[in-house]
Scaffold this motif. Sequence first.
Motif, PDB file in Angstrom:
ATOM      1  N   GLY A 121       0.767  -1.230   0.000  1.00  0.00           N
ATOM      2  CA  GLY A 121       0.000   0.000   0.000  1.00  0.00           C
ATOM      3  C   GLY A 121       0.801   1.284   0.000  1.00  0.00           C
ATOM      4  O   GLY A 121       0.221   2.367   0.131  1.00  0.00           O
ATOM      5  N   VAL A 122       2.126   1.189  -0.140  1.00  0.00           N
ATOM      6  CA  VAL A 122       2.940   2.407  -0.188  1.00  0.00           C
ATOM      7  C   VAL A 122       2.665   3.132  -1.506  1.00  0.00           C
ATOM      8  O   VAL A 122       2.731   2.535  -2.585  1.00  0.00           O
ATOM      9  CB  VAL A 122       4.440   2.067  -0.069  1.00  0.00           C
ATOM     10  CG1 VAL A 122       5.295   3.311  -0.310  1.00  0.00           C
ATOM     11  CG2 VAL A 122       4.744   1.460   1.294  1.00  0.00           C
ATOM     12  N   ASP A 123       2.338   4.410  -1.422  1.00  0.00           N
ATOM     13  CA  ASP A 123       2.113   5.221  -2.615  1.00  0.00           C
ATOM     14  C   ASP A 123       3.468   5.741  -3.091  1.00  0.00           C
ATOM     15  O   ASP A 123       4.018   6.702  -2.539  1.00  0.00           O
ATOM     16  CB  ASP A 123       1.171   6.382  -2.306  1.00  0.00           C
ATOM     17  CG  ASP A 123       0.832   7.205  -3.555  1.00  0.00           C
ATOM     18  OD1 ASP A 123       1.446   6.976  -4.615  1.00  0.00           O
ATOM     19  OD2 ASP A 123      -0.036   8.089  -3.456  1.00  0.00           O
ATOM     20  N   VAL A 124       4.004   5.130  -4.127  1.00  0.00           N
ATOM     21  CA  VAL A 124       5.364   5.467  -4.572  1.00  0.00           C
ATOM     22  C   VAL A 124       5.439   6.855  -5.195  1.00  0.00           C
ATOM     23  O   VAL A 124       6.537   7.391  -5.382  1.00  0.00           O
ATOM     24  CB  VAL A 124       5.888   4.405  -5.561  1.00  0.00           C
ATOM     25  CG1 VAL A 124       5.977   3.048  -4.882  1.00  0.00           C
ATOM     26  CG2 VAL A 124       5.028   4.336  -6.822  1.00  0.00           C
ATOM     27  N   ASN A 125       4.301   7.442  -5.502  1.00  0.00           N
ATOM     28  CA  ASN A 125       4.295   8.773  -6.097  1.00  0.00           C
ATOM     29  C   ASN A 125       4.449   9.886  -5.064  1.00  0.00           C
ATOM     30  O   ASN A 125       4.767  11.028  -5.415  1.00  0.00           O
ATOM     31  CB  ASN A 125       2.996   8.985  -6.883  1.00  0.00           C
ATOM     32  CG  ASN A 125       2.895   8.052  -8.067  1.00  0.00           C
ATOM     33  OD1 ASN A 125       3.787   8.007  -8.900  1.00  0.00           O
ATOM     34  ND2 ASN A 125       1.813   7.291  -8.135  1.00  0.00           N
ATOM     35  N   THR A 126       4.224   9.564  -3.808  1.00  0.00           N
ATOM     36  CA  THR A 126       4.352  10.572  -2.745  1.00  0.00           C
ATOM     37  C   THR A 126       5.283  10.121  -1.621  1.00  0.00           C
ATOM     38  O   THR A 126       5.542  10.885  -0.695  1.00  0.00           O
ATOM     39  CB  THR A 126       2.980  10.892  -2.147  1.00  0.00           C
ATOM     40  OG1 THR A 126       2.392   9.682  -1.620  1.00  0.00           O
ATOM     41  CG2 THR A 126       2.041  11.474  -3.193  1.00  0.00           C
ATOM     42  N   ALA A 127       5.794   8.907  -1.699  1.00  0.00           N
ATOM     43  CA  ALA A 127       6.612   8.338  -0.629  1.00  0.00           C
ATOM     44  C   ALA A 127       8.041   8.880  -0.656  1.00  0.00           C
ATOM     45  O   ALA A 127       8.456   9.582  -1.584  1.00  0.00           O
ATOM     46  CB  ALA A 127       6.635   6.816  -0.756  1.00  0.00           C
ATOM     47  N   VAL A 128       8.802   8.536   0.364  1.00  0.00           N
ATOM     48  CA  VAL A 128      10.256   8.749   0.380  1.00  0.00           C
ATOM     49  C   VAL A 128      10.885   7.513  -0.249  1.00  0.00           C
ATOM     50  O   VAL A 128      10.744   6.399   0.263  1.00  0.00           O
ATOM     51  CB  VAL A 128      10.780   8.952   1.813  1.00  0.00           C
ATOM     52  CG1 VAL A 128      12.303   9.087   1.803  1.00  0.00           C
ATOM     53  CG2 VAL A 128      10.130  10.168   2.453  1.00  0.00           C
ATOM     54  N   VAL A 129      11.536   7.696  -1.393  1.00  0.00           N
ATOM     55  CA  VAL A 129      12.039   6.573  -2.167  1.00  0.00           C
ATOM     56  C   VAL A 129      13.566   6.631  -2.256  1.00  0.00           C
ATOM     57  O   VAL A 129      14.138   7.655  -2.647  1.00  0.00           O
ATOM     58  CB  VAL A 129      11.437   6.555  -3.589  1.00  0.00           C
ATOM     59  CG1 VAL A 129      11.990   5.374  -4.389  1.00  0.00           C
ATOM     60  CG2 VAL A 129       9.918   6.477  -3.514  1.00  0.00           C
ATOM     61  N   ALA A 130      14.217   5.535  -1.916  1.00  0.00           N
ATOM     62  CA  ALA A 130      15.672   5.431  -1.992  1.00  0.00           C
ATOM     63  C   ALA A 130      16.079   4.885  -3.356  1.00  0.00           C
ATOM     64  O   ALA A 130      15.387   4.056  -3.940  1.00  0.00           O
ATOM     65  CB  ALA A 130      16.193   4.521  -0.888  1.00  0.00           C
ATOM     66  N   ALA A 131      17.213   5.342  -3.857  1.00  0.00           N
ATOM     67  CA  ALA A 131      17.780   4.832  -5.106  1.00  0.00           C
ATOM     68  C   ALA A 131      19.274   5.109  -5.111  1.00  0.00           C
ATOM     69  O   ALA A 131      19.756   6.016  -4.417  1.00  0.00           O
ATOM     70  CB  ALA A 131      17.114   5.483  -6.321  1.00  0.00           C
ATOM     71  N   GLN A 132      19.988   4.328  -5.882  1.00  0.00           N
ATOM     72  CA  GLN A 132      21.427   4.566  -6.005  1.00  0.00           C
ATOM     73  C   GLN A 132      21.678   5.786  -6.876  1.00  0.00           C
ATOM     74  O   GLN A 132      21.085   5.939  -7.944  1.00  0.00           O
ATOM     75  CB  GLN A 132      22.131   3.351  -6.601  1.00  0.00           C
ATOM     76  CG  GLN A 132      23.651   3.482  -6.641  1.00  0.00           C
ATOM     77  CD  GLN A 132      24.333   2.237  -7.164  1.00  0.00           C
ATOM     78  OE1 GLN A 132      23.690   1.306  -7.650  1.00  0.00           O
ATOM     79  NE2 GLN A 132      25.649   2.210  -7.065  1.00  0.00           N
ATOM     80  N   THR A 133      22.556   6.654  -6.433  1.00  0.00           N
ATOM     81  CA  THR A 133      22.827   7.886  -7.160  1.00  0.00           C
ATOM     82  C   THR A 133      23.389   7.604  -8.550  1.00  0.00           C
ATOM     83  O   THR A 133      24.121   6.645  -8.758  1.00  0.00           O
ATOM     84  CB  THR A 133      23.814   8.776  -6.371  1.00  0.00           C
ATOM     85  OG1 THR A 133      23.912  10.038  -7.017  1.00  0.00           O
ATOM     86  CG2 THR A 133      25.188   8.144  -6.282  1.00  0.00           C
ATOM     87  N   GLY A 134      22.993   8.442  -9.508  1.00  0.00           N
ATOM     88  CA  GLY A 134      23.512   8.309 -10.858  1.00  0.00           C
ATOM     89  C   GLY A 134      22.868   7.215 -11.686  1.00  0.00           C
ATOM     90  O   GLY A 134      23.313   6.939 -12.793  1.00  0.00           O
ATOM     91  N   THR A 135      21.805   6.598 -11.188  1.00  0.00           N
ATOM     92  CA  THR A 135      21.134   5.531 -11.913  1.00  0.00           C
ATOM     93  C   THR A 135      19.882   6.061 -12.604  1.00  0.00           C
ATOM     94  O   THR A 135      19.378   7.143 -12.276  1.00  0.00           O
ATOM     95  CB  THR A 135      20.725   4.382 -10.966  1.00  0.00           C
ATOM     96  OG1 THR A 135      19.798   4.885  -9.987  1.00  0.00           O
ATOM     97  CG2 THR A 135      21.944   3.801 -10.253  1.00  0.00           C
ATOM     98  N   ILE A 136      19.378   5.255 -13.554  1.00  0.00           N
ATOM     99  CA  ILE A 136      18.138   5.646 -14.218  1.00  0.00           C
ATOM    100  C   ILE A 136      16.974   5.638 -13.231  1.00  0.00           C
ATOM    101  O   ILE A 136      16.007   6.375 -13.396  1.00  0.00           O
ATOM    102  CB  ILE A 136      17.828   4.748 -15.426  1.00  0.00           C
ATOM    103  CG1 ILE A 136      17.724   3.272 -15.017  1.00  0.00           C
ATOM    104  CG2 ILE A 136      18.864   4.939 -16.514  1.00  0.00           C
ATOM    105  CD1 ILE A 136      17.283   2.358 -16.147  1.00  0.00           C
ATOM    106  N   GLN A 137      17.090   4.813 -12.191  1.00  0.00           N
ATOM    107  CA  GLN A 137      16.029   4.768 -11.183  1.00  0.00           C
ATOM    108  C   GLN A 137      15.989   6.063 -10.380  1.00  0.00           C
ATOM    109  O   GLN A 137      14.920   6.606 -10.113  1.00  0.00           O
ATOM    110  CB  GLN A 137      16.234   3.564 -10.257  1.00  0.00           C
ATOM    111  CG  GLN A 137      15.969   2.220 -10.906  1.00  0.00           C
ATOM    112  CD  GLN A 137      17.153   1.695 -11.697  1.00  0.00           C
ATOM    113  OE1 GLN A 137      18.276   2.197 -11.581  1.00  0.00           O
ATOM    114  NE2 GLN A 137      16.923   0.647 -12.491  1.00  0.00           N
ATOM    115  N   ALA A 138      17.154   6.588 -10.004  1.00  0.00           N
ATOM    116  CA  ALA A 138      17.190   7.867  -9.288  1.00  0.00           C
ATOM    117  C   ALA A 138      16.636   8.981 -10.167  1.00  0.00           C
ATOM    118  O   ALA A 138      15.890   9.858  -9.696  1.00  0.00           O
ATOM    119  CB  ALA A 138      18.620   8.185  -8.851  1.00  0.00           C
TER     120      ALA A 138
END
Length: 243
Positions: A121-138
């Motif tokens: 149920g985490v809303d990824v559009n408003t959540a605090v999201v971690a990602a590796q710096t410099g990646t396409i995910q970040a």
Amino acid sequence: MKTLLRSTAILSLGLLASGAMAQDIVRIGTEGAYAPYNFVNDQNQLDGYEIELGNELCLRAGITCEWVQNDWDSIIPNLVSGNYDAIMAGMSITDERRQVIAFSDEYVPAQSSLYVAQTEGVDVNTAVVAAQTGTIQAGHVSETAATLLEFATFDDALAAVTSGEADAVLADGDSLLPAIEASGGALVVVDSVQIGGGIGVGLRQSDTALAETFNTAIASMKADGTINELMVKWFGAEAETFE
């Protein structure tokens, strides 16, 4: 450049040399911190899908390859400056990166990136999201309304979720799925997104002969099914392989 570890694969008797002489030493930069693509094993040696793949590519190309471990955030600048000749580090092919470096043909097809959290149920559009710096995910998270927390390594980004510092982590599915399985149900997929292209060898734009050498070897491994076998070995039976 911060070089943490170096392992050398001396590979001879190549069958498909094209544009690179057998006596050439081709130095390949990798992160060593992005399992199962590349990581340091219990014997303190570089290991993983890309290490095994890269060694086979060099063998088929008839070139001597030397692996160089380098931090992710400086891996492209150190290629451009000549500290090594190629990158194999789970790097997705993107238009933005093509402005700086060139890529070989894909050795991993485009994969889904997964949002993983400790609760449903985490809303990824408003959540605090971690990602590796410099990646396409970040880059993707930064374009949403979510709050992006960037970390130097994939492991640090994942740890931010398990510690409660972040609500979710966004990363390549092939790296997250083993972590999900190992968590015993503590981590769950809450969303997925298709971003970026497949993964290829990063090269300086001027090294067209070396690009052709890698492309010839990659085509050979695709033709005989070896590349699919390696993907299943390292990513599991459900891995997305080449047709």
